[in-house]
Motif scaffolding. Structure first.
Motif, PDB file in Angstrom:
ATOM      1  N   ALA A   2       0.801  -1.363   0.052  1.00 12.61           N
ATOM      2  CA  ALA A   2      -0.044  -0.133  -0.155  1.00 12.61           C
ATOM      3  C   ALA A   2       0.942   1.087  -0.186  1.00 12.61           C
ATOM      4  O   ALA A   2       2.076   1.311   0.499  1.00 12.61           O
ATOM      5  CB  ALA A   2      -0.995   0.001   1.190  1.00 12.61           C
ATOM      6  N   PRO A   3       0.315   2.520  -0.520  1.00  9.53           N
ATOM      7  CA  PRO A   3       1.103   3.642  -0.219  1.00  9.53           C
ATOM      8  C   PRO A   3       1.312   4.191   0.952  1.00  9.53           C
ATOM      9  O   PRO A   3       0.238   3.661   1.853  1.00  9.53           O
ATOM     10  CB  PRO A   3       0.319   4.676  -1.142  1.00  9.53           C
ATOM     11  N   HIS A   4       2.302   4.685   1.385  1.00  7.36           N
ATOM     12  CA  HIS A   4       2.735   5.210   2.683  1.00  7.36           C
ATOM     13  C   HIS A   4       3.029   6.425   2.757  1.00  7.36           C
ATOM     14  O   HIS A   4       4.042   6.979   2.157  1.00  7.36           O
ATOM     15  CB  HIS A   4       3.748   4.040   3.510  1.00  7.36           C
ATOM     16  N   ARG A   5       2.792   7.021   4.135  1.00 11.53           N
ATOM     17  CA  ARG A   5       3.140   8.236   4.489  1.00 11.53           C
ATOM     18  C   ARG A   5       3.000   8.197   6.008  1.00 11.53           C
ATOM     19  O   ARG A   5       2.180   7.721   6.408  1.00 11.53           O
ATOM     20  CB  ARG A   5       2.319   9.568   3.807  1.00 11.53           C
ATOM     21  N   ALA A   6       3.630   9.110   6.521  1.00 13.02           N
ATOM     22  CA  ALA A   6       3.602   9.082   8.050  1.00 13.02           C
ATOM     23  C   ALA A   6       2.373   9.880   8.523  1.00 13.02           C
ATOM     24  O   ALA A   6       2.435  10.333   9.931  1.00 13.02           O
ATOM     25  CB  ALA A   6       4.805   9.688   8.696  1.00 13.02           C
ATOM     26  N   ARG A   7       1.430  10.394   7.743  1.00 11.35           N
ATOM     27  CA  ARG A   7       0.412  11.448   8.296  1.00 11.35           C
ATOM     28  C   ARG A   7      -0.557  10.495   9.104  1.00 11.35           C
ATOM     29  O   ARG A   7      -1.004   9.491   8.815  1.00 11.35           O
ATOM     30  CB  ARG A   7      -0.195  12.144   7.206  1.00 11.35           C
ATOM     31  N   LYS A 260      -6.849 -12.655   2.825  1.00 14.33           N
ATOM     32  CA  LYS A 260      -6.334 -11.605   2.388  1.00 14.33           C
ATOM     33  C   LYS A 260      -5.219 -11.152   3.067  1.00 14.33           C
ATOM     34  O   LYS A 260      -5.224 -10.945   4.347  1.00 14.33           O
ATOM     35  CB  LYS A 260      -7.300 -10.062   2.081  1.00 14.33           C
ATOM     36  N   ASN A 261      -3.923 -10.806   2.457  1.00 11.86           N
ATOM     37  CA  ASN A 261      -2.899 -10.360   3.314  1.00 11.86           C
ATOM     38  C   ASN A 261      -2.321  -8.890   2.938  1.00 11.86           C
ATOM     39  O   ASN A 261      -2.916  -8.243   1.748  1.00 11.86           O
ATOM     40  CB  ASN A 261      -1.479 -11.223   2.732  1.00 11.86           C
ATOM     41  N   GLY A 262      -1.596  -8.337   3.781  1.00 15.50           N
ATOM     42  CA  GLY A 262      -1.314  -6.958   3.567  1.00 15.50           C
ATOM     43  C   GLY A 262       0.270  -6.825   4.241  1.00 15.50           C
ATOM     44  O   GLY A 262       0.566  -7.406   4.963  1.00 15.50           O
ATOM     45  N   TRP A 263       1.063  -6.315   3.345  1.00 15.87           N
ATOM     46  CA  TRP A 263       2.559  -5.626   3.704  1.00 15.87           C
ATOM     47  C   TRP A 263       3.052  -4.630   3.246  1.00 15.87           C
ATOM     48  O   TRP A 263       2.472  -3.976   2.329  1.00 15.87           O
ATOM     49  CB  TRP A 263       3.460  -6.907   3.041  1.00 15.87           C
ATOM     50  N   LEU A 264       3.505  -3.810   4.276  1.00 13.97           N
ATOM     51  CA  LEU A 264       3.942  -2.383   3.978  1.00 13.97           C
ATOM     52  C   LEU A 264       5.189  -1.891   4.575  1.00 13.97           C
ATOM     53  O   LEU A 264       5.073  -2.042   5.853  1.00 13.97           O
ATOM     54  CB  LEU A 264       2.819  -1.565   4.741  1.00 13.97           C
ATOM     55  N   PRO A 265       6.425  -1.638   3.738  1.00 12.28           N
ATOM     56  CA  PRO A 265       7.634  -0.990   4.345  1.00 12.28           C
ATOM     57  C   PRO A 265       7.284   0.360   4.885  1.00 12.28           C
ATOM     58  O   PRO A 265       6.891   1.188   3.946  1.00 12.28           O
ATOM     59  CB  PRO A 265       8.525  -1.175   3.337  1.00 12.28           C
ATOM     60  N   ARG A 266       7.397   0.786   6.028  1.00 12.98           N
ATOM     61  CA  ARG A 266       7.098   2.114   6.555  1.00 12.98           C
ATOM     62  C   ARG A 266       8.445   2.863   6.274  1.00 12.98           C
ATOM     63  O   ARG A 266       9.708   2.565   6.825  1.00 12.98           O
ATOM     64  CB  ARG A 266       6.921   2.406   8.084  1.00 12.98           C
ATOM     65  N   SER A 267       8.467   3.940   5.556  1.00 11.48           N
ATOM     66  CA  SER A 267       9.501   4.828   5.072  1.00 11.48           C
ATOM     67  C   SER A 267      10.053   5.591   6.269  1.00 11.48           C
ATOM     68  O   SER A 267      11.182   6.053   6.225  1.00 11.48           O
ATOM     69  CB  SER A 267       8.973   6.052   4.075  1.00 11.48           C
ATOM     70  N   THR A 268       9.276   5.896   7.336  1.00 12.90           N
ATOM     71  CA  THR A 268       9.882   6.565   8.607  1.00 12.90           C
ATOM     72  C   THR A 268      10.791   5.615   9.274  1.00 12.90           C
ATOM     73  O   THR A 268      11.864   6.285  10.006  1.00 12.90           O
ATOM     74  CB  THR A 268       8.410   7.030   9.379  1.00 12.90           C
ATOM     75  N   THR A 269      10.356   4.344   9.170  1.00 11.33           N
ATOM     76  CA  THR A 269      11.285   3.316  10.300  1.00 11.33           C
ATOM     77  C   THR A 269      11.888   2.313   9.479  1.00 11.33           C
ATOM     78  O   THR A 269      12.956   1.937  10.082  1.00 11.33           O
ATOM     79  CB  THR A 269      10.345   2.916  11.268  1.00 11.33           C
ATOM     80  N   LEU A 292      -2.324  -9.606  13.069  1.00  9.97           N
ATOM     81  CA  LEU A 292      -1.612  -8.140  12.686  1.00  9.97           C
ATOM     82  C   LEU A 292      -0.347  -8.099  13.374  1.00  9.97           C
ATOM     83  O   LEU A 292       0.123  -8.447  14.621  1.00  9.97           O
ATOM     84  CB  LEU A 292      -2.538  -7.255  13.057  1.00  9.97           C
ATOM     85  N   SER A 293       0.471  -7.552  12.578  1.00 10.63           N
ATOM     86  CA  SER A 293       2.095  -7.287  13.153  1.00 10.63           C
ATOM     87  C   SER A 293       2.546  -6.054  12.496  1.00 10.63           C
ATOM     88  O   SER A 293       2.327  -5.592  11.427  1.00 10.63           O
ATOM     89  CB  SER A 293       2.873  -8.362  13.093  1.00 10.63           C
ATOM     90  N   ASP A 294       3.406  -5.359  13.369  1.00  9.58           N
ATOM     91  CA  ASP A 294       4.320  -4.341  12.915  1.00  9.58           C
ATOM     92  C   ASP A 294       5.784  -4.039  13.523  1.00  9.58           C
ATOM     93  O   ASP A 294       5.953  -5.207  14.307  1.00  9.58           O
ATOM     94  CB  ASP A 294       3.556  -3.010  12.931  1.00  9.58           C
ATOM     95  N   GLY A 295       6.435  -3.459  12.997  1.00  9.70           N
ATOM     96  CA  GLY A 295       7.827  -3.360  13.836  1.00  9.70           C
ATOM     97  C   GLY A 295       8.945  -4.673  13.152  1.00  9.70           C
ATOM     98  O   GLY A 295       9.870  -4.862  13.764  1.00  9.70           O
TER      99      GLY A 295
END
Length: 320
Positions: A2-7, A260-269, A292-295
């Motif tokens: 998905a598109p990513h921004r920190a807002r 359905k899966n989701g994966w997103l590299p965060r540009s801020t971290t 769900l997971s992050d980090g």
């Protein structure tokens, strides 16, 4: 992806309606733990669950043992309850979570109506929000008493089966972006989900409990979505591209899954959000699972984490 921004959007006002998932049972909260696990036990309505507690004197006939008033002393039959919360907490204790990563999982046994959840907090949806986007579109179409257009169906197929981002963006605009998603989620019973800012549908925030509620709308009979809408969405979730068949399907004992899966590299971290939701079959039982997971340091590590969490969640029910 998905598109990513920190807002982030401002917090939504409280007061959402809660979806009561209907089973032929009465739900009784029976436990919780400091680890954030919640367990709900479905207690079936059964008018025959009573037995006589009277006893006959030695040598007396069965008829002679009945009270002369013609009444029978009765007491309810109770079955030993299984602490799914404890089982899930124990199973998750064996799951390796890297430093800085976070995971939450929720599971519902469709046969018994029992559910359990582990972990808390909200997560970026990444592409799992595409199920919510399509569910919203289908609900809006129902309200307008219309069918999806050929173009909407093309977008929906690409969005779910191939996780196509351009198609998701197109349908995000059709439903009215976050406003449309949030309005539908109020009706679906999601309490902790907030649509992403502007075009940033992948930064929608959600919880494992809310994703379980959404799955109940997709796979359950007590749903705001009609049967045709549910069947359509279920079918697409069962035709995921081969390279995306990971996640909660790891807990299935065969091909009985829709996900359905989701994966997103965060540009801020530089760290990864990795999520998976769906319906699976294991040991003859149907389960709804949201992990769900992050980090996560890499996408691969995130996949391993949500798959381990899904297997742990199902083991809390299949172990007994």
């Amino acid at each position: 992806m998905a598109p990513h921004r920190a807002r982030r959007r401002r917090a939504r006002p409280s007061g959402r309606r809660t979806l009561l998932y209907a089973v032929v049972a009465s739900a009784v909260l029976v436990g919780g733990t400091s680890a954030g696990t919640v367990y709900v036990k479905a207690q079936a309505h059964d008018g025959g669950g009573l037995v006589s507690s009277s006893s006959a004197a030695p040598g007396a006939s069965p008829a002679a043992s009945e009270p002369t008033s013609g009444e029978t002393s009765v007491e309810p039959v109770t079955e030993p309850s299984v602490d799914r919360a404890a089982l899930l907490t124990k199973a998750m204790g064996a799951v390796t979570v890297a430093s800085g990563a976070k995971v939450s999982v929720a599971v519902l046994d469709l046969d018994s109506g029992e559910s359990a959840a582990y972990g808390g907090g909200s997560f970026d949806t990444a592409s799992i929000v595409k199920v919510d986007i399509l569910a919203t579109l289908l609900l809006q179409a129902q309200d307008a008493d219309r069918r999806l257009t050929a173009q909407e169906k093309t977008y929906a197929t690409a969005m779910i089966t191939n996780s196509d981002n351009a198609s998701a963006s197109a349908l995000w605009d059709v439903i009215g972006r976050a406003g449309g998603l949030d309005a539908a989620n109020d009706r679906f019973g999601l309490k902790g989900t907030e649509g992403g800012d502007g075009a940033l549908w992948g930064l929608t925030r959600t919880t494992a409990a809310d994703q379980l509620t959404l799955l109940q709308q997709v796979f359950g009979d007590d749903s705001r979505l009609g049967e045709a809408s549910r069947t359509y969405l279920q079918g697409l979730m069962g035709e995921i591209a081969a390279d995306q068949r990971w996640g909660v399907s790891a807990a299935a004992d065969g091909s009985g899954w829709a996900l359905k899966n989701g994966w997103l590299p965060r540009s801020t971290t530089g760290l990864w959000d990795v999520n998976s939701i769906g319906r699976i079959t294991a040991d003859g039982h149907g389960y709804l699972v949201a992990a769900l997971s992050d980090g996560n340091s890499t996408k691969a590590h995130g996949i391993s984490l949500v798959e381990a969490a899904a297997r742990a969640a199902v083991s809390a029910f299949s172990a007994t």
